[in-house]
Scaffold this motif. Structure first.
Motif, PDB file in Angstrom:
ATOM      1  N   PRO A  17       0.658  -1.260  -0.013  1.00  0.00           N
ATOM      2  CA  PRO A  17       0.054   0.042   0.001  1.00  0.00           C
ATOM      3  C   PRO A  17       0.842   1.377   0.168  1.00  0.00           C
ATOM      4  N   GLN A  18       2.053   1.278   0.694  1.00  0.00           N
ATOM      5  CA  GLN A  18       2.860   2.652   0.600  1.00  0.00           C
ATOM      6  C   GLN A  18       3.397   2.827  -0.849  1.00  0.00           C
ATOM      7  N   GLN A  19       3.388   1.779  -1.686  1.00  0.00           N
ATOM      8  CA  GLN A  19       3.961   2.096  -2.999  1.00  0.00           C
ATOM      9  C   GLN A  19       3.107   2.251  -3.875  1.00  0.00           C
ATOM     10  N   GLN A  20       1.883   1.988  -3.773  1.00  0.00           N
ATOM     11  CA  GLN A  20       0.698   2.026  -4.735  1.00  0.00           C
ATOM     12  C   GLN A  20       0.556   3.659  -4.925  1.00  0.00           C
ATOM     13  N   ARG A  21       0.405   3.890  -6.065  1.00  0.00           N
ATOM     14  CA  ARG A  21       0.060   5.258  -6.526  1.00  0.00           C
ATOM     15  C   ARG A  21      -1.380   5.473  -6.148  1.00  0.00           C
ATOM     16  N   GLN A  22      -1.667   6.954  -5.742  1.00  0.00           N
ATOM     17  CA  GLN A  22      -3.243   7.206  -5.665  1.00  0.00           C
ATOM     18  C   GLN A  22      -3.561   7.748  -6.839  1.00  0.00           C
ATOM     19  N   PRO A  23      -4.928   7.563  -7.298  1.00  0.00           N
ATOM     20  CA  PRO A  23      -5.369   8.119  -8.468  1.00  0.00           C
ATOM     21  C   PRO A  23      -5.223   9.753  -8.354  1.00  0.00           C
ATOM     22  N   LEU A  24      -5.004  10.142  -9.530  1.00  0.00           N
ATOM     23  CA  LEU A  24      -4.562  11.760  -9.871  1.00  0.00           C
ATOM     24  C   LEU A  24      -5.894  12.464  -9.501  1.00  0.00           C
ATOM     25  N   ARG A  25      -5.594  13.595  -8.705  1.00  0.00           N
ATOM     26  CA  ARG A  25      -6.622  14.527  -8.463  1.00  0.00           C
ATOM     27  C   ARG A  25      -6.097  15.884  -8.694  1.00  0.00           C
ATOM     28  N   ARG A  26      -7.030  16.760  -8.740  1.00  0.00           N
ATOM     29  CA  ARG A  26      -6.530  18.033  -9.193  1.00  0.00           C
ATOM     30  C   ARG A  26      -6.108  18.745  -7.886  1.00  0.00           C
ATOM     31  N   PRO A  27      -5.143  19.423  -7.829  1.00  0.00           N
ATOM     32  CA  PRO A  27      -4.509  20.103  -6.725  1.00  0.00           C
ATOM     33  C   PRO A  27      -5.616  21.242  -6.477  1.00  0.00           C
ATOM     34  N   ARG A  28      -5.722  21.563  -5.087  1.00  0.00           N
ATOM     35  CA  ARG A  28      -6.657  22.514  -4.640  1.00  0.00           C
ATOM     36  C   ARG A  28      -5.929  23.962  -4.691  1.00  0.00           C
ATOM     37  N   LYS A  29      -6.774  24.791  -5.371  1.00  0.00           N
ATOM     38  CA  LYS A  29      -6.089  26.046  -5.581  1.00  0.00           C
ATOM     39  C   LYS A  29      -5.918  26.997  -4.130  1.00  0.00           C
ATOM     40  N   GLY A  30      -4.972  27.399  -3.668  1.00  0.00           N
ATOM     41  CA  GLY A  30      -4.632  28.241  -2.693  1.00  0.00           C
ATOM     42  C   GLY A  30      -4.781  27.087  -1.346  1.00  0.00           C
ATOM     43  N   SER A  31      -4.551  26.118  -1.510  1.00  0.00           N
ATOM     44  CA  SER A  31      -4.857  24.929  -0.396  1.00  0.00           C
ATOM     45  C   SER A  31      -6.029  25.292   0.709  1.00  0.00           C
ATOM     46  N   GLY A  32      -7.199  25.885   0.251  1.00  0.00           N
ATOM     47  CA  GLY A  32      -8.175  25.993   1.251  1.00  0.00           C
ATOM     48  C   GLY A  32      -8.485  27.510   1.697  1.00  0.00           C
ATOM     49  N   MET A  33      -7.506  28.339   1.344  1.00  0.00           N
ATOM     50  CA  MET A  33      -7.452  29.639   1.832  1.00  0.00           C
ATOM     51  C   MET A  33      -8.517  30.449   1.569  1.00  0.00           C
ATOM     52  N   GLY A  34      -9.099  30.284   0.216  1.00  0.00           N
ATOM     53  CA  GLY A  34     -10.341  31.034  -0.334  1.00  0.00           C
ATOM     54  C   GLY A  34     -11.606  30.654   0.696  1.00  0.00           C
ATOM     55  N   MET A  35     -11.615  29.319   0.999  1.00  0.00           N
ATOM     56  CA  MET A  35     -12.678  29.063   1.738  1.00  0.00           C
ATOM     57  C   MET A  35     -12.545  29.517   3.088  1.00  0.00           C
ATOM     58  N   LYS A  36     -11.537  29.737   3.670  1.00  0.00           N
ATOM     59  CA  LYS A  36     -11.391  30.362   4.879  1.00  0.00           C
ATOM     60  C   LYS A  36     -11.605  31.809   4.992  1.00  0.00           C
ATOM     61  N   TRP A  37     -11.400  32.542   3.884  1.00  0.00           N
ATOM     62  CA  TRP A  37     -11.506  33.955   3.728  1.00  0.00           C
ATOM     63  C   TRP A  37     -13.136  34.040   3.542  1.00  0.00           C
ATOM     64  N   ALA A  38     -13.804  33.130   2.852  1.00  0.00           N
ATOM     65  CA  ALA A  38     -15.299  33.408   2.739  1.00  0.00           C
ATOM     66  C   ALA A  38     -15.923  33.006   3.959  1.00  0.00           C
ATOM     67  N   MET A  39     -15.513  32.188   4.652  1.00  0.00           N
ATOM     68  CA  MET A  39     -16.136  32.097   6.124  1.00  0.00           C
ATOM     69  C   MET A  39     -15.903  33.174   7.121  1.00  0.00           C
ATOM     70  N   VAL A  40     -14.632  34.014   6.939  1.00  0.00           N
ATOM     71  CA  VAL A  40     -14.495  34.994   7.708  1.00  0.00           C
ATOM     72  C   VAL A  40     -15.099  36.053   7.204  1.00  0.00           C
ATOM     73  N   ALA A  41     -15.444  36.353   5.948  1.00  0.00           N
ATOM     74  CA  ALA A  41     -16.336  37.469   5.233  1.00  0.00           C
ATOM     75  C   ALA A  41     -17.886  37.284   5.873  1.00  0.00           C
ATOM     76  N   ALA A  42     -18.302  35.841   5.694  1.00  0.00           N
ATOM     77  CA  ALA A  42     -19.525  35.486   6.295  1.00  0.00           C
ATOM     78  C   ALA A  42     -19.863  35.811   7.604  1.00  0.00           C
ATOM     79  N   VAL A  43     -18.637  35.630   8.485  1.00  0.00           N
ATOM     80  CA  VAL A  43     -19.051  35.734   9.901  1.00  0.00           C
ATOM     81  C   VAL A  43     -18.981  37.377  10.043  1.00  0.00           C
ATOM     82  N   ILE A  44     -18.386  38.154   9.384  1.00  0.00           N
ATOM     83  CA  ILE A  44     -18.472  39.626   9.631  1.00  0.00           C
ATOM     84  C   ILE A  44     -19.453  40.024   9.131  1.00  0.00           C
ATOM     85  N   VAL A  45     -20.106  39.671   7.865  1.00  0.00           N
ATOM     86  CA  VAL A  45     -21.499  40.050   7.503  1.00  0.00           C
ATOM     87  C   VAL A  45     -22.416  39.757   8.509  1.00  0.00           C
ATOM     88  N   ALA A  46     -22.240  38.481   8.973  1.00  0.00           N
ATOM     89  CA  ALA A  46     -23.341  38.178  10.020  1.00  0.00           C
ATOM     90  C   ALA A  46     -23.259  38.991  11.396  1.00  0.00           C
TER      91      ALA A  46
END
Length: 134
Positions: A17-46
Motif C-alpha cells: 500500500p505504501q508504494q501504490q500510486r493514488q489516483p490523480l486528483r486536481r490540486p486545490r487552489k490556494g490550499s483552502g485559503m479561499g474557503m477560510k476567507w469566505a467563512m471570515v467574510a460570512a462571519v463579519i457580514v453576520a
C-alpha cells in the motif's frame, strides 16, 4: 515476474500500500485559503447584520432625544414669559393702568382730561348746554 498481459491495475494491486500510486486528483487552489476567507467574510457580514438594527434604533432615539430637548427648552422659555406676565398682571401698576385706561377712573384730587376732536367738542358742549337749559 509479471505476465505481459497483466494490466497496470493488476500490478498496482500487487504492490504494498505504501508504494501504490493514488489516483490523480486536481490540486486545490490556494490550499483552502479561499474557503477560510469566505467563512471570515460570512462571519463579519453576520455580525454587521446583527448589529445594524440596534445601531439604527440608537440613532433614531438620539434624534428623538434632541427634538424633545429642543421642545423642552421652548416650553421652559414660554413658562418664564408667562411667569413674568403673571407678575405684571398681579402688580399694582397694572391694576392702576387698567383702571385709568379702560374704566376711566382717577385718584382722589386728580382731574380727568379727555381729548376730543375740535368739531366734536363744540357739538357736545352745545348739546350739553341745551340739556341744562331745558
Amino acid at each position: 515476474m509479471a505476465h505481459p498481459a497483466e494490466t497496470q491495475q493488476q500490478r498496482r494491486l500487487q504492490l504494498p500500500p505504501q508504494q501504490q500510486r493514488q489516483p490523480l486528483r486536481r490540486p486545490r487552489k490556494g490550499s483552502g485559503m479561499g474557503m477560510k476567507w469566505a467563512m471570515v467574510a460570512a462571519v463579519i457580514v453576520a455580525f454587521a447584520l446583527a448589529a445594524l438594527p440596534p445601531f439604527l434604533q440608537q440613532r433614531q432615539l438620539a434624534r428623538e432625544s434632541d427634538r424633545l430637548s429642543a421642545e423642552l427648552e421652548q416650553v421652559r422659555a414660554e413658562r418664564r414669559q408667562l411667569e413674568k406676565e403673571k407678575e405684571w398682571l398681579a402688580s399694582d401698576a397694572y391694576v392702576e393702568q387698567v383702571a385709568r385706561q379702560q374704566l376711566g377712573l382717577v385718584k382722589p384730587g386728580e382731574m380727568m382730561v379727555v381729548r376730543t376732536r375740535p368739531g366734536n367738542a363744540l357739538k357736545k358742549d352745545t348739546q350739553h348746554a341745551q340739556e341744562i337749559r331745558d
